[in-house]
Design a protein around this motif. Structure first.
Motif, PDB file in Angstrom:
ATOM      1  N   GLU A  11       0.834  -1.195   0.000  1.00 41.13           N
ATOM      2  CA  GLU A  11       0.000   0.000   0.000  1.00 41.13           C
ATOM      3  C   GLU A  11       0.877   1.256   0.000  1.00 41.13           C
ATOM      4  N   LEU A  12       0.326   2.344  -0.557  1.00 42.89           N
ATOM      5  CA  LEU A  12       1.070   3.601  -0.639  1.00 42.89           C
ATOM      6  C   LEU A  12       1.098   4.377   0.675  1.00 42.89           C
ATOM      7  N   VAL A  15       4.239   4.019   2.635  1.00 37.29           N
ATOM      8  CA  VAL A  15       5.316   4.552   1.795  1.00 37.29           C
ATOM      9  C   VAL A  15       5.348   6.073   1.884  1.00 37.29           C
ATOM     10  N   HIS A  16       4.187   6.702   1.757  1.00 41.44           N
ATOM     11  CA  HIS A  16       4.103   8.153   1.887  1.00 41.44           C
ATOM     12  C   HIS A  16       4.518   8.601   3.283  1.00 41.44           C
ATOM     13  N   CYS A  55       2.666   6.456 -11.557  1.00 42.27           N
ATOM     14  CA  CYS A  55       1.887   6.169 -10.353  1.00 42.27           C
ATOM     15  C   CYS A  55       1.303   7.426  -9.721  1.00 42.27           C
ATOM     16  N   MET A  57       2.767  10.006  -8.051  1.00 42.87           N
ATOM     17  CA  MET A  57       3.483  10.721  -7.009  1.00 42.87           C
ATOM     18  C   MET A  57       4.329  11.830  -7.615  1.00 42.87           C
ATOM     19  N   VAL A 115      12.096   5.312  -5.348  1.00 42.05           N
ATOM     20  CA  VAL A 115      11.172   5.833  -6.356  1.00 42.05           C
ATOM     21  C   VAL A 115      11.954   6.173  -7.619  1.00 42.05           C
ATOM     22  N   TRP A 172       7.499   2.752  -7.882  1.00 34.38           N
ATOM     23  CA  TRP A 172       8.048   2.822  -6.541  1.00 34.38           C
ATOM     24  C   TRP A 172       8.205   1.418  -5.960  1.00 34.38           C
TER      25      TRP A 172
END
Length: 213
Positions: A11-12, A15-16, A55, A57, A115, A172
């Motif tokens: 999941e992002l 990561v964020h 993606c 970002m 990334v 990423w």
């Protein structure tokens, strides 16, 4: 990067979270001779999505104009190559004393995000000023008034000495190596020991708790 399935972020959101918590990234791309070259830079993850394909970002940052890296990186897209930015999260040594079996060896737990994307240069003075204000707002909002009060010629000189950029992320990889390959009991002992340890170990324990490990 080497990515065993049980350590891969799916999941992002985490990561964020890691990119925002640990914004000092290593920006990697070849120099004029094609040799590996890295610049350590704080990168800001923007709320708006990239308008490029990929993606979605979008990162922004800046580097000294005297650093030739920005020129080399800006030319990579024409060569079909991506820029790599590496975000390193918390890490800590893991002792085998926490494991059920004596047939065990030490390891190292860590979190990292890679990334890959296209670098777009920003060299307009107002755009660079806006970029710096967003960076200030994230890390020291109280400094904003001091920056605005600096003499105009001094600000202009500083802005001229940097090159801004955006990094449009195409793909990423998030790796959270936090003992997912061990039993729940072993993970519990590791997490509890780290929660009572050094600040670095406490950070690892906090990430284990955040991810429900």
């Amino acid at each position: 990067m080497y990515m065993p399935a049980h350590f891969a972020a799916k999941e992002l959101v985490p990561v964020h979270q890691l990119m925002r918590a640990c914004p000092l990234a290593l920006l990697i791309g070849p120099d004029a001779q094609g040799q590996a070259f890295g610049s350590h830079l704080p990168l800001t993850l923007l709320d708006q999505a990239s308008d490029k394909d990929g993606c979605g970002m979008l990162l922004e940052g800046h580097m000294a104009r005297a650093n030739p890296h920005w020129g080399w990186l800006a030319g990579l897209h024409a060569q079909g190559q991506d820029v790599l930015a590496v975000f390193s999260g918390p890490s800590a040594y893991v002792s085998p004393r926490h494991y059920d079996s004596h047939l065990a060896v030490p390891t190292w737990n860590y979190a990292a995000v890679h990334v890959y994307g296209e670098l777009e240069l920003i060299d307009d003075a107002q755009a660079k000023d806006d970029l710096l204000k967003r960076l200030i707002a994230q890390h020291e909002p109280g400094y904003a008034a001091q920056w605005r009060d600096l003499p105009e010629d001094f600000q202009s000189k500083l802005l001229g000495a940097i090159v801004g950029f955006r990094l449009h992320i195409r793909r990423w990889e998030g790796k959270f190596k936090l003992s997912q390959n061990r039993s729940a009991a072993e993970r519990g002992r590791i997490r509890e020991a780290m929660a009572a340890g050094t600040p670095a170990e406490q950070d690892v324990a906090a990430w284990m708790a955040k991810l429900g490990l």
